[in-house]
Design a protein around this motif. Structure first.
Motif, PDB file in Angstrom:
ATOM      1  N   ASP A 147      25.387  14.883   1.575  1.00 31.35           N
ATOM      2  CA  ASP A 147      26.805  14.877   1.197  1.00 31.35           C
ATOM      3  C   ASP A 147      27.653  13.980   2.092  1.00 31.35           C
ATOM      4  OD1 ASP A 147      26.126  16.888  -0.716  1.00 31.35           O
ATOM      5  OD2 ASP A 147      26.203  18.359   0.898  1.00 31.35           O
ATOM      6  N   ASN A 155      18.434  17.849  -7.009  1.00 28.84           N
ATOM      7  CA  ASN A 155      19.132  18.580  -5.932  1.00 28.84           C
ATOM      8  C   ASN A 155      20.269  17.728  -5.378  1.00 28.84           C
ATOM      9  OD1 ASN A 155      17.188  16.801  -4.922  1.00 28.84           O
ATOM     10  ND2 ASN A 155      16.547  18.099  -3.233  1.00 28.84           N
ATOM     11  N   GLY A 207      23.564  15.125  -5.427  1.00 30.14           N
ATOM     12  CA  GLY A 207      24.771  14.952  -6.234  1.00 30.14           C
ATOM     13  C   GLY A 207      25.552  13.800  -5.631  1.00 30.14           C
ATOM     14  N   ILE A 247      16.221  29.676   2.194  1.00 34.86           N
ATOM     15  CA  ILE A 247      16.598  28.322   2.594  1.00 34.86           C
ATOM     16  C   ILE A 247      17.946  27.909   2.026  1.00 34.86           C
ATOM     17  CG2 ILE A 247      15.857  25.901   2.244  1.00 34.86           C
ATOM     18  CD1 ILE A 247      12.984  27.010   2.672  1.00 34.86           C
ATOM     19  N   SER A 299      18.073  26.962  -1.211  1.00 37.62           N
ATOM     20  CA  SER A 299      17.668  25.870  -2.100  1.00 37.62           C
ATOM     21  C   SER A 299      18.649  25.735  -3.260  1.00 37.62           C
ATOM     22  CB  SER A 299      16.265  26.177  -2.653  1.00 37.62           C
ATOM     23  OG  SER A 299      15.989  25.359  -3.753  1.00 37.62           O
ATOM     24  N   THR A 300      18.733  24.536  -3.809  1.00 34.46           N
ATOM     25  CA  THR A 300      19.575  24.319  -4.990  1.00 34.46           C
ATOM     26  C   THR A 300      18.921  24.934  -6.237  1.00 34.46           C
ATOM     27  OG1 THR A 300      18.504  22.198  -5.408  1.00 34.46           O
ATOM     28  CG2 THR A 300      20.519  22.147  -4.083  1.00 34.46           C
ATOM     29  N   LEU A 301      17.692  25.410  -6.095  1.00 29.26           N
ATOM     30  CA  LEU A 301      16.926  26.062  -7.174  1.00 29.26           C
ATOM     31  C   LEU A 301      16.683  25.126  -8.363  1.00 29.26           C
ATOM     32  CD1 LEU A 301      18.490  29.649  -7.113  1.00 29.26           C
ATOM     33  CD2 LEU A 301      16.410  28.853  -5.985  1.00 29.26           C
ATOM     34  N   LEU A 347      17.669  16.845   6.857  1.00 29.69           N
ATOM     35  CA  LEU A 347      16.989  17.700   5.857  1.00 29.69           C
ATOM     36  C   LEU A 347      15.590  17.164   5.575  1.00 29.69           C
ATOM     37  CD1 LEU A 347      19.874  18.328   3.265  1.00 29.69           C
ATOM     38  CD2 LEU A 347      18.826  20.045   4.751  1.00 29.69           C
ATOM     39  N   VAL A 381      14.931  22.756   5.187  1.00 28.84           N
ATOM     40  CA  VAL A 381      14.921  21.327   4.853  1.00 28.84           C
ATOM     41  C   VAL A 381      14.635  21.181   3.361  1.00 28.84           C
ATOM     42  CG1 VAL A 381      14.119  20.579   7.130  1.00 28.84           C
ATOM     43  CG2 VAL A 381      12.429  21.231   5.405  1.00 28.84           C
ATOM     44  N   THR A 382      14.666  19.957   2.875  1.00 26.58           N
ATOM     45  CA  THR A 382      14.206  19.714   1.522  1.00 26.58           C
ATOM     46  C   THR A 382      12.719  19.323   1.597  1.00 26.58           C
ATOM     47  OG1 THR A 382      14.730  18.680  -0.587  1.00 26.58           O
ATOM     48  CG2 THR A 382      14.928  17.266   1.380  1.00 26.58           C
ATOM     49  N   VAL A 401      25.173  22.442   3.413  1.00 29.16           N
ATOM     50  CA  VAL A 401      25.107  23.514   2.403  1.00 29.16           C
ATOM     51  C   VAL A 401      23.768  24.211   2.563  1.00 29.16           C
ATOM     52  CG1 VAL A 401      26.550  23.242   0.343  1.00 29.16           C
ATOM     53  CG2 VAL A 401      24.695  21.648   0.721  1.00 29.16           C
ATOM     54  N   GLY A 402      23.742  25.481   2.217  1.00 32.47           N
ATOM     55  CA  GLY A 402      22.499  26.225   2.377  1.00 32.47           C
ATOM     56  C   GLY A 402      22.366  26.718   3.808  1.00 32.47           C
ATOM     57  N   SER A 403      21.208  27.346   4.091  1.00 33.62           N
ATOM     58  CA  SER A 403      21.026  27.961   5.409  1.00 33.62           C
ATOM     59  C   SER A 403      20.490  26.954   6.419  1.00 33.62           C
ATOM     60  CB  SER A 403      20.033  29.119   5.312  1.00 33.62           C
ATOM     61  OG  SER A 403      19.990  29.652   4.014  1.00 33.62           O
ATOM     62  N   ARG A 462      28.727  25.245  -4.328  1.00 31.55           N
ATOM     63  CA  ARG A 462      28.816  26.157  -3.183  1.00 31.55           C
ATOM     64  C   ARG A 462      29.751  25.584  -2.109  1.00 31.55           C
ATOM     65  NH1 ARG A 462      22.620  26.802  -1.504  1.00 31.55           N
ATOM     66  NH2 ARG A 462      22.640  24.603  -2.066  1.00 31.55           N
TER      67      ARG A 462
HETATM   68  P1  IMP Z   1      16.197  22.047  -2.198  1.00 28.94           P
HETATM   69  O1  IMP Z   1      15.889  20.642  -1.856  1.00 28.94           O
HETATM   70  O2  IMP Z   1      17.021  22.193  -3.434  1.00 28.94           O
HETATM   71  O3  IMP Z   1      15.020  22.944  -2.201  1.00 28.94           O
HETATM   72  O4  IMP Z   1      17.143  22.615  -1.013  1.00 28.94           O
HETATM   73  C1  IMP Z   1      16.710  22.690   0.345  1.00 28.94           C
HETATM   74  C2  IMP Z   1      17.904  22.602   1.289  1.00 28.94           C
HETATM   75  O5  IMP Z   1      18.448  21.289   1.224  1.00 28.94           O
HETATM   76  C3  IMP Z   1      19.043  23.557   0.938  1.00 28.94           C
HETATM   77  O6  IMP Z   1      19.679  23.958   2.138  1.00 28.94           O
HETATM   78  C4  IMP Z   1      19.977  22.700   0.119  1.00 28.94           C
HETATM   79  O7  IMP Z   1      21.309  23.147   0.175  1.00 28.94           O
HETATM   80  C5  IMP Z   1      19.820  21.361   0.818  1.00 28.94           C
HETATM   81  N1  IMP Z   1      20.041  20.227  -0.072  1.00 28.94           N
HETATM   82  C6  IMP Z   1      19.218  19.779  -1.042  1.00 28.94           C
HETATM   83  N2  IMP Z   1      19.732  18.698  -1.652  1.00 28.94           N
HETATM   84  C7  IMP Z   1      20.892  18.443  -1.037  1.00 28.94           C
HETATM   85  C8  IMP Z   1      21.874  17.416  -1.193  1.00 28.94           C
HETATM   86  O8  IMP Z   1      21.758  16.492  -2.001  1.00 28.94           O
HETATM   87  N3  IMP Z   1      22.960  17.497  -0.357  1.00 28.94           N
HETATM   88  C9  IMP Z   1      23.080  18.453   0.585  1.00 28.94           C
HETATM   89  N4  IMP Z   1      22.177  19.412   0.778  1.00 28.94           N
HETATM   90  C10 IMP Z   1      21.093  19.412  -0.025  1.00 28.94           C
END
Ligand code: IMP
Length: 433
Positions: free
Chosen positions: A17, A42, A44, A130, A132-134, A238, A248-249, A283-285, A313
């Motif tokens: 972000d 995930n 944006g 985590i 995650s954005t699911l 991340l 992390v992602t 965002v996220g934990s 969020r």
């Molecule tokens: P996931 O990649 O959706 O599984 O998310 C894993 C972690 O990375 C979570 O804490 C998410 O909030 C964060 N995350 C994933 N994609 C982004 C992004 O594009 N911007 C910011 N945080 C992200």
């Protein structure tokens, strides 16, 4: 040979972000080719111009430029439903999309059952989740590395449905083992089978677009002397190897990810543009040493409109962390820094910049292996704010002295020059230094 062009990499240096979408959009006219190399829906990436706002998740941010070729590289994971929706929301004609958007056959597909698994896995983590954005990112990359995934190129083969069904069955069994039943799973406000139907409709739509062997294509473009801008998603902190694991992602968000995610050799990389916000968000934990839990953090969130562009969020906000920034600069070999959202700090009388941490009673200048928030306190340098509206500034010399001093301090600390300063969300709100 001598005309071989380079790939310049653009990526985020914090927890995502950082405003990558806007900066790619601004730099795009200099590059005939823009390529995404990792991540998926995930992400944006927000772009604003002519009083309109667009959020891209999978499509590279050069899509709005007439002649740019946009490549979704092999390192990306694709959800066909999100991609089709995203294409329709651009408002661009099918002819433009067909001509400007090329998809790697080696990019992996996110199946509806990957989303089921993502949900099931987060559920059982409880407190340790985590955030995650699911969107199914983790399970899709898991299948990729387990050598079980389905790729874009598989769509073109008659065994596609059969392989899809096998993988889905396996995912459903895993989800049941994690106490998650298919019939209880709600995805995009509907049932699994509704989503699955949309998914297959979108597969049919994708078949109308151009699939390519992107690594061959990309290297041929370089040979022809066409420079490429590689667009990263998420942020360096991340990264699956170097981020605050396990929060992390599931991909390599650092510059090295551009090589494996596009099929380019390290010697082909030119500039590395590192983007950071003038403060920090997450965002996220997961650990965030400079996080603010008070009204100052809330003020940053309100002024900076810090709400996730993918999930909505609220983002956690805090002061700029130079220890973390320097770590990211080194990991990526950043050549040019780009600072975004400087305007958000314009109404703060004083600002804090984290220059080291106190960890277990000792001052340290690196991120420790395991950060337990209570054991780690940031050490701050307090600096005066600039208290001037800078959104209409277009020349570096017109910026307030305290902002220029803020920039100088960062440059000296991380030893890389800040080349661009973004002063607002619009394409035009940009200053070259
Ligand atoms: P996931 O990649 O959706 O599984 O998310 C894993 C972690 O990375 C979570 O804490 C998410 O909030 C964060 N995350 C994933 N994609 C982004 C992004 O594009 N911007 C910011 N945080 C992200």
């Amino acid at each position: 040979m001598t005309n071989t062009a380079k790939v310049d990499v653009l990526l985020g240096l914090q927890w995502g972000d950082e405003g990558k979408g806007k900066i790619v959009d601004v730099l795009a006219p200099k590059y005939p080719v823009i390529a995404r190399f990792q991540g998926g829906p995930n992400a944006g990436h927000t772009l604003e111009f002519e009083n309109k706002k667009y959020v891209l998740h999978t499509i590279p941010s050069g899509i709005f430029h007439q002649n740019a070729v946009n490549i979704i590289g092999n390192g990306v994971v694709i959800d066909p439903v999100t991609l089709q929706l995203e294409i329709s929301k651009t408002g661009l004609s099918f002819e433009h999309i067909y001509k400007s958007l090329l998809i790697s056959r080696k990019a992996h597909l996110i199946l509806p059952s990957h989303r089921l698994l993502d949900f099931a896995m987060e559920q059982i983590k409880g407190e340790a989740k985590i955030g995650s954005t699911l969107k199914g990112i983790g399970p899709a990359y898991t299948d990729k590395y387990a050598r079980a995934g389905l790729r874009i190129g598989d769509i073109e083969f008659p065994t596609f449905i059969e392989n899809y069904e096998k993988l889905k069955k396996n995912h459903i069994q895993q989800a049941e083992y994690l106490n998650c039943k298919l019939n209880d799973f709600v995805v995009d406000n509907g049932s699994f089978s509704d989503y699955e139907k949309r998914w297959f409709d979108s597969i049919e739509y994708l078949k109308k677009l151009q699939f390519i062997d992107s690594e061959v294509y990309v290297n041929a473009l370089l040979e022809k002397g066409m420079p490429i801008l590689a667009e990263g998603a998420q942020g360096s902190l991340l990264d699956v190897d170097f981020g605050s694991y396990p929060f992390v992602t599931s991909s390599n968000t650092v510059a090295a990810g551009a090589c494996s995610g596009l099929g380019i050799a390290p010697s082909k990389v030119g500039k590395v543009y590192g983007i950071f916000k003038a403060y920090c968000t997450r965002v996220g934990s997961g650990p965030f040493p400079t996080e603010l839990f008070d009204e100052v953090g809330q003020k940053m969130r309100d002024i900076g409109r810090e709400y996730g562009s993918t999930t909505g969020r609220p983002r956690r906000c805090g002061w700029l962390d130079l220890v973390a920034l320097k770590y990211a600069v080194v990991l990526n070999g950043v050549t040019d820094l780009i600072m975004t959202k400087s305007d958000v700090l314009s109404s703060f009388e004083t600002l804090k910049i984290c220059t080291s941490y106190i960890f277990n009673g000792k001052e340290i200048d690196f991120i420790p292996y395991r950060i337990e928030e209570k054991m780690l306190q940031p050490v701050y340098k307090v600096v005066p704010g600039w208290l001037n509206d800078i959104t209409n500034c277009r020349d570096y010399n017109d910026l307030p002295a305290n902002l220029k001093e803020y920039v100088r301090f960062i440059e000296e600390f991380v030893n890389v020059p800040v080349k661009i300063i973004s002063t607002g969300p619009d394409r035009t709100e940009i200053i070259y230094k």
